[in-house]
Design an enzyme around this catalytic site. Sequence first.
Site, PDB file in Angstrom:
ATOM      1  N   LYS A 290     -20.029  25.575 -11.407  1.00 25.12           N
ATOM      2  CA  LYS A 290     -19.563  26.800 -12.068  1.00 25.12           C
ATOM      3  C   LYS A 290     -19.579  26.614 -13.581  1.00 25.12           C
ATOM      4  CE  LYS A 290     -15.493  28.308 -13.276  1.00 25.12           C
ATOM      5  NZ  LYS A 290     -15.781  28.967 -14.569  1.00 25.12           N
TER       6      LYS A 290
ATOM      7  N   GLU B 146     -13.272  14.665 -17.413  1.00 25.43           N
ATOM      8  CA  GLU B 146     -13.632  14.393 -18.809  1.00 25.43           C
ATOM      9  C   GLU B 146     -12.900  15.448 -19.620  1.00 25.43           C
ATOM     10  OE1 GLU B 146     -14.691  14.655 -22.076  1.00 25.43           O
ATOM     11  OE2 GLU B 146     -16.777  15.144 -21.627  1.00 25.43           O
TER      12      GLU B 146
ATOM     13  N   CYS C 192     -15.296  17.671 -27.467  1.00 20.24           N
ATOM     14  CA  CYS C 192     -14.093  16.981 -27.000  1.00 20.24           C
ATOM     15  C   CYS C 192     -13.924  15.636 -27.689  1.00 20.24           C
ATOM     16  CB  CYS C 192     -14.145  16.811 -25.493  1.00 20.24           C
ATOM     17  SG  CYS C 192     -15.726  16.205 -24.927  1.00 20.24           S
TER      18      CYS C 192
ATOM     19  N   GLU D 245      -5.308  18.997 -29.970  1.00 18.20           N
ATOM     20  CA  GLU D 245      -6.737  19.218 -30.053  1.00 18.20           C
ATOM     21  C   GLU D 245      -6.981  20.641 -30.537  1.00 18.20           C
ATOM     22  OE1 GLU D 245      -8.962  19.269 -26.343  1.00 18.20           O
ATOM     23  OE2 GLU D 245     -10.590  18.203 -27.329  1.00 18.20           O
TER      24      GLU D 245
END
Lengths: 275, 314, 479
Positions: free
Chosen positions: C183, C257, C291, C388
């Site tokens: 997906k 991840e 990331c 983040e």
Amino acid sequence: MIEIKKTYKNYVGGKYVRSESGKTYTKELKNEFYELPLTSKKDIRDAVTSSKDGYKKWSSTTPYLRMQILYRLSEMIEGNKESYVELLMHHGLTKQKANKDIDESIQNIVWFAGLADKWEQLAGNLNPVSEEYFNISHQNPIGVVFSLSGSNLSLNELLMSILPALTVGCSVISYSEENSVVALKFAEDINNSDFPSGSLNILSGKFENILDDVSKHVEINLVALHKELDNNGLKSIEENASESVKRVFSQPSIEGLSSILPYLETKTVWHPKGT
Amino acid sequence: MQNNSTVKNSNNISWESVLELIYDSRVDSVGLKERVSSLATRSIKKDSKLQALKMVVSMCDLTTLEGEDTEGKISQMAAKAINPDPSDKEINSVAAVCVYPSLVETAKEKVINSSVKVAAVSSYFPSGQVPMDSKILDTQYAIDAGADEIDIVINRKAFLEGDYRKVFDEIVALKEVCKNVHLKTILEVGDLKTYENIRKASLISLAAGSDFIKTSTGKLSIGSSREACYVMLKAVLDYKSLTGISAGIKVAGGIRDSKDAIRYLVMINEEMGDEWLSPDLFRFGASSLLDDVLKQIKKLKTGAYQAGYYFPRG
Amino acid sequence: MVNWQYLESIESREILNIRSKYTNYIGGKFIEPNSKKYIETISPSTEEVLSKIAISNQNDVNKAVKAARSGFEIWSNLAPYERSKYLFKLARLIQERSREFAVLESLDGGKPIKESRDFDIPQVAANFFYFAGWADKIDLSWSTKGLKPHGVVGQIIPWNFPLLMLAWKVAPALATGNTVVLKPAETTSLTALLFAEICDQAGLPNGVVNIITGDGTTGSLIVNHKDINKIAFTGSTQVGKLIQKSLAGREVGLTLELGGKAANIVYEDAAIDQAVEGVVNGIFFNQGHVCCAGSRLLIQESVHDQFISKLEKRMQALRVGNPLDKNTDIGAINSKEQLNKITNLVDEGVADGGNIFQTECELPGNGFWFKPTLFTDVQPSYSIAREEIFGPVLTTLTFRTPDEAVEIANNTEYGLSAGVWTEKGSKILWTADRLEAGVVWANTFNKFDPASPFGGYKESGFGREGGRHGLLSYLKESS
């Protein structure tokens, strides 16, 4: 003449300690009753503190020295072989089975001792990247490992729940419920060998009492379960673990190289090649 | 003047300060190449390209440095320098013509009444392997003959032997000879090999009072490279932030086509900014480059690829 | 002195043939979603509606998993050599249609064409090539016994490197004999659907690759499906934790991840100019939607001022604008939602007392944009130093000694990547040893290669993607 019985204590930070709660639980083995320390939540926290410190010392010990410390352990067990066999027989194992268990234990310690300075060569490598870079994947031990040992009365099974993590430089909190008598005796050999304090802590008690604390404790980096838990137990451990992305391994492989892989973090380092 | 640590150059920088400057010369070649090749992906089209090409023309030092050079050859080149493309009035003169000292006088006569300057290579270009007195004589001769600009070579022998002080002192001495005549110092990057050497040589040359630093003599198979130019421009910027002095850069040797020249300009534009997009601070040493640039300008204006015979010989 | 402006140099869209709507790709066919629900997918640089994609429901997920299950019967029984050839073929087809993929990626996701053309798509092809060669060499990969595929793998990928994350997931999964239900993120599904066409073109057996689109709800349906054997997820730590929790007590493999807040450590003895470039590349690559972005700049105090002055000057040269302009360095923020998140965190940083520098540049009127931003005078406690941001925002902290640098670098729940800049070799190795990060870039940053394992420590996830280690994420030991 009345027999003098040993008082079993947890082994934390290189010292024999009672549970801070003062509680014990009674284990009956072949009509003998043992009072074993019933580890509390506070004891777990203390053990983690000690293991963090132990991790620093043990992971920075050179592979060559780690190998020798592990090998020395096999020498100690060999020297105490009779007493282990006697203990196991005392609890119902045949002499043959008891001997076999200890022989296998020694053999496995020697095997892992010899792996201590080789696993990184087997699990890491230089990566052939397509640019002017040096690129290497090497391995770091994952840190503090909580390991629940199996339910059989066996030194070898206990060792197989400890050695893979210990060999690669993790510190281990080994927790036994049914196998505590063997585990706490084993602590004596650890104490007499050269492991830095805190690198291996040995506790006994009821796992259900501390299940939540262990799986939620952020400073435990990995939980290894060498015992089949009922599904609810495993589920709540894994749910708790998800809060800090903690690694949980249920009955991990104890075969060869596979046995150590869960305890490693792969670190890949890049550097340019130039003038 | 040797071993006199109190000697200062025209920029008033002591040898100790120079040492401090070059001590920190760290360059990572891989990262440097990546930055330079990333700048090379800029897509310069249409009017931006035309503007760039015209800039290139105005920044050219049209050069001939051969034993076979004659007054006739210099006359041809000077005419081309003044009026590079007689068919296009929008094309300005080049910045300068660059010749050997013995031909300075001729060149000077031919460019009279134009904006074109005369540059002379001296100090026993290209090797520089003579005693200092000879280098001074050589340079003095070119200046007396009327040179507006002097292109000298650094003492690579001394540099590679680690005698940075000697390299510095020689440039200081030649700058004294030059006085107000524009001094360009050639590092000969092909001899220096490493980017750290190029950075050190740049800083030594700048601190010794050079008005420009220049990549190459054009006499080696390894001439200028955008990487070398990048190292030099960083040195120029660092030197400016230290002293406030804006020095120039000349790239020479191996820049053959318009595409390459535009890539240099992109680098100057993005790393140094507007101030350096001027013949006063950036030059191309060129012989064959100019014709390609003229062809490309014509192509942009007419939409047709051009033949070399449309443009006069230089 | 002149002012020289580069004119726009726009990559043509003519190569694209975007359909007005896209269905799911299941069992080798494009089929209408059972849900009958579609959402519009827009270009974040113009807010132009590009197409419609399906929002898949439980029935759609069931269908996809079922197709993958029957695909697994075929795929896992193929000779490894045959699997290898299919992957090689996919790699070639991607190479051949790379321009099409690049333009579509930039249009749909907002990243500069320079990056999609020179980085994303070439890396996609490289990943398929790399894992193609592993398919018939699994037995040589690790000296462990009896490795076999998990079976049906559910893969959920993010919007920052849409097709590249697909490649990181699909190539190793297929090489090891698994089949996949993938997906893509709902804002960037188009290149995955174009990849479905490539699977068709390559003649991949039906059901080996199934691509269903949808939002987070569809993702959780995949995670909770009873017949999934493994989940591979790339995305936020928050969602990763939810997935790990959903899988608790179930015998389903998992690799994660997740997020990062990487420290990029600049020592005083670094090659400063290259370090500036590396820091810029570390945070402004792909608008900072990375990331492993080097979002915390750790500078040794002795070079702080010099470094910041060079950095600000360099940042000013960054060209923000139309992703399809070949000269654009920084494209559009991927979505309005993400733009709001970045804006809020930056506002918080200013309110906390951080000193903000933003480059002077004109932002287009439509679409989602954010100026390259640098914070100095930041304390480690500020949220901009801890959370983040996933945008073009760099936060600066300072240190005095190597010990302190490592301590600050590790002072985070994340552990995905880190950077070290010094020309002193022993200091690199000393620092790298102590950094809790899965990837350490020394004197470089944001480098990727299919042969190089990637993945995190701590709350940045577990498992590796890429390299020999990446194979293990898709293999289990036969019991």
